[in-house]
Design an enzyme around this catalytic site. Structure first.
Site, PDB file in Angstrom:
ATOM      1  NE  ARG A   4      -4.131  -1.945   1.834  1.00  0.00           N
ATOM      2  CZ  ARG A   4      -5.172  -2.161   2.383  1.00  0.00           C
ATOM      3  NH1 ARG A   4      -5.368  -1.804   3.685  1.00  0.00           N
ATOM      4  NH2 ARG A   4      -6.137  -3.183   1.665  1.00  0.00           N
ATOM      5  CE1 TYR A  38      -1.685  -0.189  -8.028  1.00  0.00           C
ATOM      6  CE2 TYR A  38      -1.960  -1.619  -9.996  1.00  0.00           C
ATOM      7  CZ  TYR A  38      -1.338  -0.349  -9.330  1.00  0.00           C
ATOM      8  OH  TYR A  38      -0.139  -0.125  -9.616  1.00  0.00           O
ATOM      9  CD  GLU A  39      -1.619  -4.136  -3.018  1.00  0.00           C
ATOM     10  OE1 GLU A  39      -1.333  -5.096  -3.750  1.00  0.00           O
ATOM     11  OE2 GLU A  39      -1.943  -4.337  -1.799  1.00  0.00           O
ATOM     12  N   GLY A  40      -6.553  -2.621  -2.443  1.00  0.00           N
ATOM     13  CA  GLY A  40      -7.656  -1.880  -1.591  1.00  0.00           C
ATOM     14  C   GLY A  40      -7.785  -0.511  -2.181  1.00  0.00           C
ATOM     15  CD  GLN A  45      -5.796   1.806   1.211  1.00  0.00           C
ATOM     16  OE1 GLN A  45      -4.931   1.698   2.320  1.00  0.00           O
ATOM     17  NE2 GLN A  45      -5.885   0.579   0.489  1.00  0.00           N
TER      18      GLN A  45
END
Lengths: 586, 586
Positions: B290, B426-428, B433
């Site tokens: 992240r 992406y990556e959450g 977040q």
């Protein structure tokens, strides 16, 4: 899923935000019900014929070969249907076959064509500009020869302004015109970014071309406007050609052409209006084109919103607060709701502003006259820039709602974002709109025009307070506060423009326009919510009425809250112009 | 033009914003000058080798044929150079050939690789995640077999989380694992969105795959992590294949693969960590991934800014206020300056936040320990979401600065916008977040972690006031006011999270994160400007010092002004959750 024209919401906005009844009162025997019947028909064409072709246009593009451009399969038939239905000329003069409907009605249709497909909608949008310029400034002979066929849509029109060295700065144009001795001119030069400069939807293309006569004064006072058809009246090809098309980020379904005029000695053209007065003629086209681009923004935002809402109702992920099932549709998550309602609220606000502008154009032909014309002039840059800025934001939120699927082209969300991106750029970048607003439009009538507009927004805030519907939440106070921010920012801008430091006004032009759009959009949502609240008091509150009230509240409590910060940027943020180069050199 | 790694500005930020000296003090004999030499070298590789390949990657894409994926011409050689230079393992453990440099230094390098090319930078970014998971949770045997080759970059790694029915919601995973009886497992299932799932840059690809054992508990507590290599230790191909690649909006140079595991009975894999504890292992990767995605945002924003500034200096259009020539470079127009400085200011703010986060990760290994670890945990979602949100805004402004040219792919500005769009997803997603921030991170140490962070921001505002450099303009007051807004919004969030109405916290999660990022970014710019101001008092003010002071002023007077409105949205805007469905049904 595919776009469905939001006919009921458009009709509601026409009535309760833009004042359809007053507009119709001025035009004779057309009733609001007739207008709604027209909208229903237009909505059907947009939803059922145009929208299904939009993705194909994106994938197929407009291949260019041997000087010709091919549109996507199905596009020719759709354009033919559009023409045969009489839609191309609904706003044009009945003298040449148009239907003479109010601007307000054709604005609603423009939103729907472009909600269905910006790439498709661009073709009639350009033709409309040509019709307008020719109607206002063309000779009787040119009108006789071209106007009817442009109004029917049998032929299409283009605007040829940009040259490689001259984007927004028309004073740098180099395309040349020479009298041929027979009343025509020979045009020589190269133009770029010509939308639908070449295509296969019509037999002839009528290019309106800005060019410079030999002894013309320098700068923009030496520019003339010419009508230069692809096919000459005797049926031969004119000396002009498409020399290439651009590989663009979006609107792949519409060709963006480079045009070469006069390879073989000069293309034949005819003067529109007077020599060296081309810019004035062009402004006729540009003002209406700017509003139409704003409407493209509304259409794009609506389409992106519809796709995102539909996806969010279907897609299940995670457990929403209070949910009992293991996974909830993502529409139940507060953060997704925030995105979706932001999209819907901005779209509705931009729609209101654009229709208000169209209604002012109509009112300019009625008893209100010049005052309404000035109001339209004031609102046009706001309609163009605010609606297209939010179209970009909304389309990007639409991608976000889709998550990873949004980044995959197959889903369609990314196309909205790619297509919408041009809207903030063409027909004068949004920065140019902001400079037009603070540099020219605020000064109209010594500031009276903008003051009156602010007063009308204040009136909407007061009406909210008076109505007192608890569903409005803090909307009355927030709108009032945003309007006062706009009022103070306006005073600052008027003083700055009158001082000898115009850069103080220009430095804050963009946040000023945003503030104007935000407040005006809030006033539009307030008018819609007030009508819904009134309906609730006499009848019951329908789902749509409850929705409009909730939408106003969200807009006021979550988006109008930006007003104070924008005011600060306008009034106290301009100091950067002195240190700008330092900041960029760092 | 092509990206030039901003080594001097990065080094300045490391020293004066992120506290490089303290970080190095904790790691032994490496000096700040050594670090700058590393950065110089990395910058050269990024600018001269990687950046020139970025456009080719976009145009070429990653054609997929017969199960294989081909990267663009030149990419194999560039990746080889990257590996041979030892860059892949600069942050990894020396026990297996890494260089063990601080997170702060590898963060700076990550920014540069991704400024040069996000599509290229993604490959080592994924490998870094794999290295981290294996280092923390892998068995001695797995480490022996794989870690050295991943650290050198000879082999690359992937993260296999997403399945068609399970995007962000890992509890819905269906990929299955069965013990094979020999200590290995047979993996069967389909994964999507696997970045660099198949490619031609390395001989082997080490897939880290989340899967579910037969009798595993339902939900995320029944997920295990497996290492599943493309090529087995005996040199045969494992039972897994790439079944297709996505047609994406951007990052065309990097393949996004669908993966099929176990067509022929089961791919062979080995457990990482314990059974059913895969999520914990994955979180090890995700937290660092992240931050790295945040750094991709900084790189993307920097690249877009450089391109726009270069274009604005060259392109002449219109006459700027006070100009004497007929046409000015557009960089002289106040509205263009506003766009460019906005781009630069956001980029610098996001850079500061990301480096601060990396420095906290380093400090967690030193005497500060858990406190620093908590600070890193708090800052990670802000670094990821704020940096990638502004990357999208900055890239879009870059297109706008280019005008019509920005919409034409040839210019390169549009590619930044297309490439950056995935970063917020992406990556959450950034919404996730924001929920992580308000739902988990604010509560760390009963709120002490966030309170301490706010106190440090307040300290920056006080230091501005004390320094009193007139070049700061209203920065001290604006930063102070933004920090107080954050403080009140934080109190609201802590109360809401502790109440039984978590949706009130979640409804304001996104504006809260933005407010946090804005204030924290302002504090970072303040630290940089304070160091420049101090240098000016002892030596002379260099151009870069003057620039940092001007940048802070702009940021404070034009961007931090949004803080008050964001606070209002957080505290009083959440009412929409009750009427949300009405607003969407309207």
């Amino acid at each position: 899923m595919s776009y469905r024209a939001p006919v009921a919401e458009i009709a509601y906005t026409l009535r309760h935000v833009a004042g359809l009844e007053q507009v119709l009162g001025g035009t004779g025997d057309l009733g609001a019900d007739d207008v709604e019947a027209v909208l229903e028909e237009a909505g059907r064409l947009a939803s059922e014929v145009i929208a299904p072709l939009d993705r194909a246009g994106d994938r197929h593009g407009t291949p260019f070969r041997d000087g010709s451009v091919t549109t996507a399969p199905g596009w020719q038939a759709a354009y033919r249907g559009f023409v045969e239905g009489g839609w191309n000329g609904i706003g044009a003069t009945p003298d040449f076959g148009g239907q003479g409907l109010p601007h307000l009605v054709s604005a609603a249709c423009t939103e729907m064509w472009n909600g269905a497909s910006i790439a498709f909608g661009l073709c009639p949008l350009l033709t409309a500009g040509g019709i307008e310029a020719l109607t206002a400034h063309g000779s009787a002979e040119l009108k006789e020869r071209y106007l009817g066929r442009l109004i029917s849509g049998e032929w299409t029109a283009t605007m040829n302004l940009t040259e490689p060295q001259a984007g927004s700065d028309l004073s740098a144009l180099r395309t040349r015109a020479e009298p041929a001795g027979d009343g025509s001119y020979r045009i020589t030069g190269a133009k770029i970014y010509i939308t639908y400069g070449e295509h296969d939807l019509s037999d002839n293309i009528v290019h309106l071309v800005l060019a410079r006569l030999k002894d013309a004064p320098a700068g923009t006072r030496g520019i003339s406007l010419f009508l230069v058809p692809k096919v000459l009246p005797d049926g031969t090809r004119n000396d002009l050609r498409c020399s290439g098309i651009e590989h663009k980020l979006g609107i792949h379904g519409s060709p963006t052409c480079s045009m070469a005029f006069g390879d073989a000695g000069g293309a034949t053209g005819w003067l529109i209006g007077e020599e060296n007065r081309g810019l004035a003629c062009m402004f006729t086209m540009m003002n209406s084109a700017r509003l139409n681009v704003g409407l493209q923004g509304v259409g794009a935002a609506e389409a992106a919103t519809q796709r995102a809402v539909a996806y969010a109702r279907e897609r299940r992920q995670g457990k929403a607060p209070g949910a009992t099932e293991a996974s909830s549709p993502i529409v139940a998550h507060p953060d997704v709701q925030r995105m979706l309602i932001t999209m819907r609220a901005y779209t509705a606000a931009a729609r209101g502003i654009c229709y208000l502008t169209a209604a002012a154009l109509d009112a300019a032909h009625g008893p209100e006259g010049q005052r309404a014309h000035d109001r339209a002039s004031l609102l046009t840059p706001v309609a163009k820039a605010f609606a297209t800025d939010i179209a970009n934001e909304v389309a990007s939120l639409g991608v976000q709602v889709h998550g990873g699927m949004g980044f995959v082209e197959e889903t369609g969300a990314a196309q909205h974002m790619r297509d919408a991106r041009i809207l903030a750029i063409y027909e004068g970048t949004n920065g140019i709109q902001a400079m037009d607003l603070v540099g020219r439009k605020l000064a109209l009538n010594g500031g009276e025009t903008v003051r009156a507009q602010i007063a009308s927004m204040r009136g909407a805030a007061e009406a909210l307070l008076k109505d007192g519907n608890p569903g409005f939440g803090h909307a009355a106070a927030r709108l009032r506060s945003a309007v006062e921010s706009l009022d103070r920012a306006t005073s600052f801008q008027l003083r700055a423009a009158a001082s000898n430091r115009p850069e103080a006004a220009l430095a804050g032009a963009t946040p000023y326009l945003r503030l104007f759009g935000l407040a005006q959009g809030g006033a539009c949502l307030a008018r819609a919510a007030l009508a819904s609240s009134a309906a609730g008091k006499t009848g019951g509150v329908s789902g749509a009425d409850a929705g409009r009230i909730a939408l106003l509240r969200f807009y006021a409590e979550n988006l109008l809250t930006a007003a104070g910060g924008l005011e600060e940027s306008v009034i106290a943020g301009g100091g950067f112009v002195d240190g700008a180069m330092a900041a960029l050199d760092a």
